[in-house]
Design an enzyme around this catalytic site. Sequence first.
Site, short mmCIF file in Angstrom:
data_model
loop_
_atom_site.label_atom_id
_atom_site.label_comp_id
_atom_site.label_asym_id
_atom_site.label_seq_id
_atom_site.Cartn_x
_atom_site.Cartn_y
_atom_site.Cartn_z
N HIS A 474 0.83 -1.13 0.08
CA HIS A 474 0.08 -0.20 0.02
C HIS A 474 0.95 1.16 -0.01
CE1 HIS A 474 -3.52 2.27 1.16
NE2 HIS A 474 -2.88 3.10 1.54
N GLU A 528 1.00 -2.10 4.34
CA GLU A 528 1.65 -0.61 4.03
C GLU A 528 3.32 -0.57 4.21
OE1 GLU A 528 -0.41 2.65 5.89
OE2 GLU A 528 0.69 4.04 4.67
#
Length: 547
Positions: A474, A528
């Site tokens: 991400h 992420e």
Amino acid sequence: MEKVFVNNVGFLPGSAKKAVLNFAASEYKVINDRGESVFEGKTRHFGPDEISGEDTYVADFSNLTKPGCYKVVAENVAGPSFTIGDNAFDKLKKDICKCFYYLRCGAALDKKYAGVYYHEPCHLSKATVYGEETEPVDVSGGWHDAGDYGRYSTAGAVAVAHLLYGVRFFGNLLDIEFDIPKEKCEEGEYPDILSEVKVELDFLMKMQRENGSVWHKVTTFRHADFVMPEDDKNELFLFNVSSMATADIAAVFALAYTIYKDYDKVFAGVLLARALKAYKWLMDNPKELLFRNAEGSNTGEYGEAEDISNRFWAACSLYEATCEKSYYEDAVELSKRLILFDEEAVKKGYQGDVFTCLGWAEVAGLGGLSLILKDEDNDLTKSVKERFISEAKRLSINATKNGFGVCMEKKDFIWGSNMELLKYLMVLTVADYISADEEFEDAITSGIDYLLGCNSMDVSYVTGNGERAFKNPHLRPTAVDDIEEPWPGLVSGGPNIGLQDERASKLPSNLPAMKCYLDHEDCYSLNEITIYWNSPLVFVMAGLLAD
Ligand code: G3I
Ligand code: 9MR
Ligand code: ZN
């Protein structure tokens, strides 16, 4: 599915080496890149373990020390290839440092250094001071925090701290060359790691107000769409001052002073003066000034419940940098409050020790690192050392409780679980530095193995490192740049039992902790990347590769 899980990158010749199988094979072999068997052994049935959801069999090939490229094979199931050799981590160690360069904000990333990952200048407009009628301020520069384009003072300070304590404990970090623009200093040129860190220090200086206090963050009001950084043109806001940000900046500037003074006295002098100014503001403002997002704003909050550990870190770091007794006395007073805080946390079921916390919120352990470096014969330093060692013992016992040898428990698989792991590996590294212990070293090796592929997801959580490395972080630039592979060296947040984003929430709810993961760019709570998930890995690798 039958699998052989193994660190996809490699092993130093003298370290412990293992693969983990999730099927009942009693024998295994290790083959070289010509397919010849070079090592044979019997597996050890560890049994089912809750966190991985596998019935595990361990194949220990520690005795294979000959450099080469190998695979582990059992009953015709082959694992990914890996290297044994002193150079096994050469690529990884450069990649994990260079990530910070790719995350630079402000000036363009040059094709000469960034290759296909270059981008135009970004986020150069002045930032509006939220809720004040003052002139907008230039706070350009630094690193994007993560998959988003925010820049946050506490997160930045902690990432810098991991890198700079790495330099202080293990000088080998200064020798890593990772192909970034050379930054000049009084003594000639900075080593690459210090050039890169200076980018963030220069930015953090801009986040400090005239009165010494520090803005908590600079971001747009809401997270940007998925666009390249130069296309994120929304207004930037400087959101409130916080005492956590001010304390973390005092601490990290004082730490930076101790290193940069050997390269550039002028720059180091500014760092120290800024640290003192921030500390004075803290003294003049003893009441905590916490941070909450403005109504309607959704960028990272980095909220903390109190600022005791931050003030403790500042006091320890300033003491280490200046030798002034008053900072030591402040640290002792603050440590008493931390002890109470720790006791409360333990009553609520917390099993760690706040004095060893090294994260973006609880930072007392960073203060501990300053005391350990100073190494004085005083009560506080003694107790900090004991706490690191007893926490390392707890962790190395945890590592014996699952087939993967990873020092984590189910409760550790939260947002950014790979950082929970890496903070633990930092504690083990520091404990091993204080008092060398083979059990600590094995737990570190197993932790690195986990990160690099020896886990029940069968994935290396570092991009570009390992045959089975994750590929879809991400991360806004990666999501929109039309380039197949993300840049190498990014550490994924990793499995999170909270499954806290929309895509993750659709995963089955009964997954074992280690499998609460998906390599998908939508999954910000699982996949992420951030600066402070990369930085502890740099510290740990520096420790692992130290002589
Ligand atoms: O501390 C509690 C613990 O007591 C509890 O047992 C556990 C179980 O839920 O949760 C723990 O809190 C977690 C907290 O992080 C502390 O680590 C929260 O669940 C979790 O939601 C929270 O996640 C943070 C996330 O922002 C959301 O606030 C991550 O640590 C933090 O790294 C992340 O940071 C974001 C920035 O806001 C924006 N930029 C990207 C960055 C990375 O995702
Ligand atoms: O991209 C954002 C990521 O960096 C943050 O960690 C996360 C939590 O603050 O938020 C992400 O942004 C999402 C937003 O919160 C909700 N709408 C979708 C956004 C991107 O997918
Ligand atoms: Zn930017």
